[in-house]
Design an enzyme around this catalytic site. Structure first.
Site, mmCIF file in Angstrom:
data_model
loop_
_atom_site.group_PDB
_atom_site.id
_atom_site.type_symbol
_atom_site.label_atom_id
_atom_site.label_comp_id
_atom_site.label_asym_id
_atom_site.label_seq_id
_atom_site.Cartn_x
_atom_site.Cartn_y
_atom_site.Cartn_z
ATOM 1 N N ASP A 1 3.155 4.187 9.979
ATOM 2 C CA ASP A 1 3.783 3.103 9.568
ATOM 3 C C ASP A 1 4.186 1.729 10.447
ATOM 4 O OD1 ASP A 1 5.548 3.672 7.080
ATOM 5 O OD2 ASP A 1 6.327 1.787 8.043
ATOM 6 N N LEU B 1 6.954 -0.123 9.949
ATOM 7 C CA LEU B 1 8.588 0.150 9.613
ATOM 8 C C LEU B 1 9.215 -1.324 9.220
ATOM 9 C CD1 LEU B 1 9.865 2.012 13.082
ATOM 10 C CD2 LEU B 1 9.377 2.901 10.757
ATOM 11 N N THR C 1 -0.260 2.562 -8.109
ATOM 12 C CA THR C 1 0.433 2.768 -9.420
ATOM 13 C C THR C 1 0.446 2.642 -10.859
ATOM 14 O OG1 THR C 1 2.714 1.579 -10.195
ATOM 15 C CG2 THR C 1 1.071 0.576 -8.748
ATOM 16 N N ASP C 2 0.499 3.483 -11.179
ATOM 17 C CA ASP C 2 1.043 2.855 -13.380
ATOM 18 C C ASP C 2 0.491 1.218 -13.544
ATOM 19 O OD1 ASP C 2 3.783 2.828 -12.762
ATOM 20 O OD2 ASP C 2 3.804 3.808 -14.700
ATOM 21 N N GLU C 3 1.797 0.641 -12.990
ATOM 22 C CA GLU C 3 1.963 -0.974 -13.050
ATOM 23 C C GLU C 3 0.379 -1.250 -13.354
ATOM 24 O OE1 GLU C 3 5.391 -2.525 -11.078
ATOM 25 O OE2 GLU C 3 6.154 -0.420 -11.015
ATOM 26 N N TYR D 1 3.245 -8.003 -7.546
ATOM 27 C CA TYR D 1 2.927 -6.245 -6.995
ATOM 28 C C TYR D 1 2.297 -5.247 -7.689
ATOM 29 C CZ TYR D 1 4.012 -1.193 -6.424
ATOM 30 O OH TYR D 1 3.263 0.106 -6.624
ATOM 31 N N ALA E 1 -0.613 -6.493 -9.527
ATOM 32 C CA ALA E 1 -1.206 -7.392 -9.357
ATOM 33 C C ALA E 1 -2.478 -6.891 -7.512
ATOM 34 C CB ALA E 1 -1.246 -9.261 -9.450
ATOM 35 N N LYS F 1 -1.650 -4.219 -6.111
ATOM 36 C CA LYS F 1 -2.078 -3.421 -6.103
ATOM 37 C C LYS F 1 -3.430 -3.293 -6.702
ATOM 38 C CE LYS F 1 -0.396 0.154 -4.301
ATOM 39 N NZ LYS F 1 -0.217 0.943 -3.636
ATOM 40 N N ASN G 1 8.523 7.484 -9.331
ATOM 41 C CA ASN G 1 8.807 8.672 -9.179
ATOM 42 C C ASN G 1 10.237 8.447 -8.642
ATOM 43 O OD1 ASN G 1 6.714 9.170 -6.171
ATOM 44 N ND2 ASN G 1 5.772 8.607 -8.213
ATOM 45 N N TYR H 1 19.310 -5.109 -16.446
ATOM 46 C CA TYR H 1 18.071 -6.102 -16.301
ATOM 47 C C TYR H 1 18.367 -6.033 -18.045
ATOM 48 C CZ TYR H 1 16.687 -6.429 -11.182
ATOM 49 O OH TYR H 1 16.778 -5.842 -10.561
ATOM 50 N N ASN I 1 15.685 2.616 -19.859
ATOM 51 C CA ASN I 1 17.162 2.145 -18.623
ATOM 52 C C ASN I 1 17.842 2.211 -18.832
ATOM 53 O OD1 ASN I 1 14.269 1.347 -16.762
ATOM 54 N ND2 ASN I 1 14.742 -0.899 -17.124
HETATM 55 P P1 NAD Z 1 7.923 2.119 0.135
HETATM 56 O O1 NAD Z 1 8.431 0.374 -0.075
HETATM 57 O O2 NAD Z 1 9.265 3.063 0.223
HETATM 58 O O3 NAD Z 1 7.413 2.796 1.595
HETATM 59 C C1 NAD Z 1 6.258 1.895 1.756
HETATM 60 C C2 NAD Z 1 5.496 1.824 3.243
HETATM 61 O O4 NAD Z 1 4.871 1.341 3.907
HETATM 62 C C3 NAD Z 1 6.765 1.666 4.384
HETATM 63 O O5 NAD Z 1 7.076 2.854 5.437
HETATM 64 C C4 NAD Z 1 7.015 0.642 5.123
HETATM 65 O O6 NAD Z 1 7.346 0.073 6.684
HETATM 66 C C5 NAD Z 1 5.134 0.880 5.324
HETATM 67 N N1 NAD Z 1 4.741 -0.007 5.367
HETATM 68 C C6 NAD Z 1 4.191 -1.456 4.307
HETATM 69 N N2 NAD Z 1 3.305 -2.259 4.670
HETATM 70 C C7 NAD Z 1 2.851 -1.728 5.772
HETATM 71 C C8 NAD Z 1 1.863 -2.170 7.046
HETATM 72 N N3 NAD Z 1 1.437 -3.562 6.726
HETATM 73 N N4 NAD Z 1 0.947 -1.324 7.648
HETATM 74 C C9 NAD Z 1 1.977 0.196 8.224
HETATM 75 N N5 NAD Z 1 2.765 0.157 7.311
HETATM 76 C C10 NAD Z 1 3.588 -0.267 5.886
HETATM 77 O O7 NAD Z 1 7.556 2.744 -0.893
HETATM 78 P P2 NAD Z 1 7.087 3.913 -2.198
HETATM 79 O O8 NAD Z 1 7.584 4.032 -2.725
HETATM 80 O O9 NAD Z 1 6.974 5.206 -0.677
HETATM 81 O O10 NAD Z 1 5.234 4.149 -2.172
HETATM 82 C C11 NAD Z 1 4.391 4.405 -1.999
HETATM 83 C C12 NAD Z 1 2.907 3.984 -2.751
HETATM 84 O O11 NAD Z 1 3.309 4.490 -3.391
HETATM 85 C C13 NAD Z 1 2.630 2.948 -2.091
HETATM 86 O O12 NAD Z 1 1.123 2.471 -2.622
HETATM 87 C C14 NAD Z 1 2.997 2.436 -3.417
HETATM 88 O O13 NAD Z 1 2.125 0.958 -4.520
HETATM 89 C C15 NAD Z 1 2.695 3.690 -4.385
HETATM 90 N N6 NAD Z 1 3.945 3.992 -5.476
HETATM 91 C C16 NAD Z 1 5.178 4.134 -5.678
HETATM 92 C C17 NAD Z 1 5.525 4.392 -7.282
HETATM 93 C C18 NAD Z 1 7.208 4.256 -6.666
HETATM 94 O O14 NAD Z 1 7.525 4.911 -7.887
HETATM 95 N N7 NAD Z 1 7.831 3.658 -5.823
HETATM 96 C C19 NAD Z 1 5.008 4.805 -7.767
HETATM 97 C C20 NAD Z 1 3.635 5.295 -7.728
HETATM 98 C C21 NAD Z 1 2.766 4.228 -6.717
HETATM 99 P P1 TYD Z 2 12.080 -0.236 -9.922
HETATM 100 O O1 TYD Z 2 13.177 0.941 -9.971
HETATM 101 O O2 TYD Z 2 12.911 -1.965 -9.571
HETATM 102 O O3 TYD Z 2 10.958 -0.191 -10.547
HETATM 103 P P2 TYD Z 2 9.669 -1.091 -11.033
HETATM 104 O O4 TYD Z 2 9.814 -1.823 -11.057
HETATM 105 O O5 TYD Z 2 8.764 -0.886 -10.397
HETATM 106 O O6 TYD Z 2 9.720 -0.125 -12.460
HETATM 107 O O7 TYD Z 2 13.078 -0.161 -12.048
HETATM 108 C C1 TYD Z 2 13.160 0.684 -12.762
HETATM 109 C C2 TYD Z 2 13.826 -0.121 -13.888
HETATM 110 O O8 TYD Z 2 14.900 -0.760 -14.106
HETATM 111 C C3 TYD Z 2 12.670 -1.442 -14.284
HETATM 112 O O9 TYD Z 2 12.299 -1.127 -15.912
HETATM 113 C C4 TYD Z 2 14.075 -2.244 -14.248
HETATM 114 C C5 TYD Z 2 14.914 -2.034 -13.944
HETATM 115 N N1 TYD Z 2 16.085 -2.641 -13.220
HETATM 116 C C6 TYD Z 2 17.128 -2.271 -14.038
HETATM 117 O O10 TYD Z 2 17.881 -2.518 -14.642
HETATM 118 N N2 TYD Z 2 18.456 -2.778 -12.707
HETATM 119 C C7 TYD Z 2 18.096 -3.165 -11.643
HETATM 120 O O11 TYD Z 2 19.234 -3.299 -10.573
HETATM 121 C C8 TYD Z 2 17.155 -2.498 -10.899
HETATM 122 C C9 TYD Z 2 16.432 -2.464 -9.185
HETATM 123 C C10 TYD Z 2 16.238 -1.972 -11.882
#
Ligand code: NAD
Ligand code: TYD
Length: 353
Positions: A32, A34, A133-135, A159, A161, A163, A189, A216, A258
């Protein structure tokens, strides 16, 4: 036996590493960079655990990654590392292209070289699991069917695009080179160790600090929420029995607007930690300018994963969100510690108006 996890100090990656080591004895090498989102305190409970090796570094550093692969000989690489916050991708897309596209490409190249030197038998059992991601599928209209694995890719933010580009590279490395890849596309998540720039942890943290709860636009955008530990169990299942080259959508059939999320979090806080002034947390809700290009609705059809691999989530939204709010209330030190100068700068910039 060893697995290499990238991004294992972030939200989902650290939950995955903790669950993995709680459930089996197989060692984890955790690479990682970090960034602001990576936090070693997520992994504090692993201190002194010889099964966990943490390495600070970039997935794009091919010399470092080649060295780690040669040294630890993992049977699988799981790629969680990414820039993950949509709003940051709108403000500064460059880092997303660098890590999510260039970084994934570099990682694939390192893994291809390592895998290519294996015996035919070991080549067949090796896995590269890409967490996505589903995005990438874009935005759904009301009444449209949930995203299946064959839904067209139509990413709308830098983001999503970036992914999408990484998913295509992973797919191409299977079709062109035969690399045994698996891809998971998961919905939003929530749970422990979620960085408080994302909606749910931001609400919990702001509410307690007496700050506005920013919604938002009209707050009617829909996301499909999954408790992080259910995502981790899905990834373990796909790694174990997923069919090479396949894509699996991961979700819990929990579509929520939301504003409904905001009200649920406020009600739980009213119950678990009422405001000192006797007022309700919902009084802190503030409607703010909408996100540019804001996707209206995401919904995941997770039937393939259930049908073919027998996976189902353990938590409902109600049980998962209660656990999550309680976790934040019980970990004020973690919350305080992640709110570094960089975090405060982001919040000031993003919510300035
Ligand atoms: P996060 O931003 O919390 O964590 C990302 C981690 O990757 C961090 O620890 C960061 O230090 C590390 N990192 C970033 N760039 C790096 C690099 N170049 N080399 C090594 N490490 C690096 O993200 P998350 O929410 O834990 O998401 C993890 C994965 O799951 C991502 O690929 C994200 O696209 C995917 N995902 C997230 C969600 C969600 O709701 N959070 C949903 C679906 C998929
Ligand atoms: P977010 O947690 O950033 O996840 P994602 O954009 O990947 O879905 O946002 C979840 C939803 O909440 C999204 O529709 C944007 C909205 N949102 C707000 O309304 N206010 C906020 O301050 C943030 C961060 C997100």
């Amino acid at each position: 036996m060893t697995i290499l996890v990238t991004g294992g100090a972030g939200f989902i990656g650290s939950n995955f590493v903790l669950d993995w080591l709680a459930g089996c004895g197989e060692a984890v090498v955790n690479l990682d960079k970090l960034t602001y989102a990576g936090n070693l305190s997520n992994l504090a409970s692993l201190q002194g655990d010889m099964r966990h090796t943490f390495v600070q570094g970039d997935i794009a550093d091919t010399a470092l990654v080649a060295g780690l692969l040669a040294q630890h000989r993992p049977r699988a690489v799981l790629n969680f590392a990414a820039e993950s916050h949509v709003d940051r991708s709108i403000a500064s897309p460059g880092a997303f292209i660098q890590t999510n596209v260039v970084g994934t490409f570099a990682l694939l190249e390192s893994v291809r070289a390592y895998w290519g030197a294996h015996s035919e038998a070991d080549k067949a059992t090796f896995r590269f699991l890409h967490i996505s991601t589903d995005e990438v599928y874009g935005s759904l209209g009301t009444g449209e069917a949930a995203f299946s694995e064959t839904h067209r890719y139509e990413p709308n933010s830098p983001y999503s695009a970036s992914k999408a580009a990484s998913d295509h590279l992973v797919r191409a490395y299977h079709h062109t080179y035969g690399l045994p890849v698996l891809t998971t596309n998961c919905s939003n998540n929530y749970g422990p160790f979620h960085f408080p720039e994302k909606l749910i942890p931001l609400l919990i943290v702001n509410a307690q600090a007496g700050k506005p709860l920013p919604v938002y636009g009209d707050g009617q955008q829909i996301r499909d929420w999954l408790y992080v530990k259910d995502h981790c169990s899905a990834i373990r299942r796909v790694l174990e029995v997923g069919k090479v080259g396949e894509v699996y959508n991961v979700g819990g059939w929990n579509e929520k607007a939301n504003l409904e999320i905001v009200h649920t979090v406020c009600s739980l806080l009213d119950e678990l930690k009422p405001r000192a002034d006797g007022k309700l947390y919902k009084d802190q809700i503030a409607f703010v300018t909408d996100r540019p290009g804001h996707d209206r609705r995401y919904a995941i059809d997770a039937r393939k994963l259930q049908r073919e691999l027998g996976w189902a989530p353990a938590e409902t939204f109600e049980t998962g969100i209660r656990k999550t709010v309680k976790w934040y209330l019980e970990h004020p030190h973690w919350v305080e510690q992640v709110q570094s100068g960089a975090y405060r700068e982001w919040v000031a910039q993003q919510y300035a108006a």
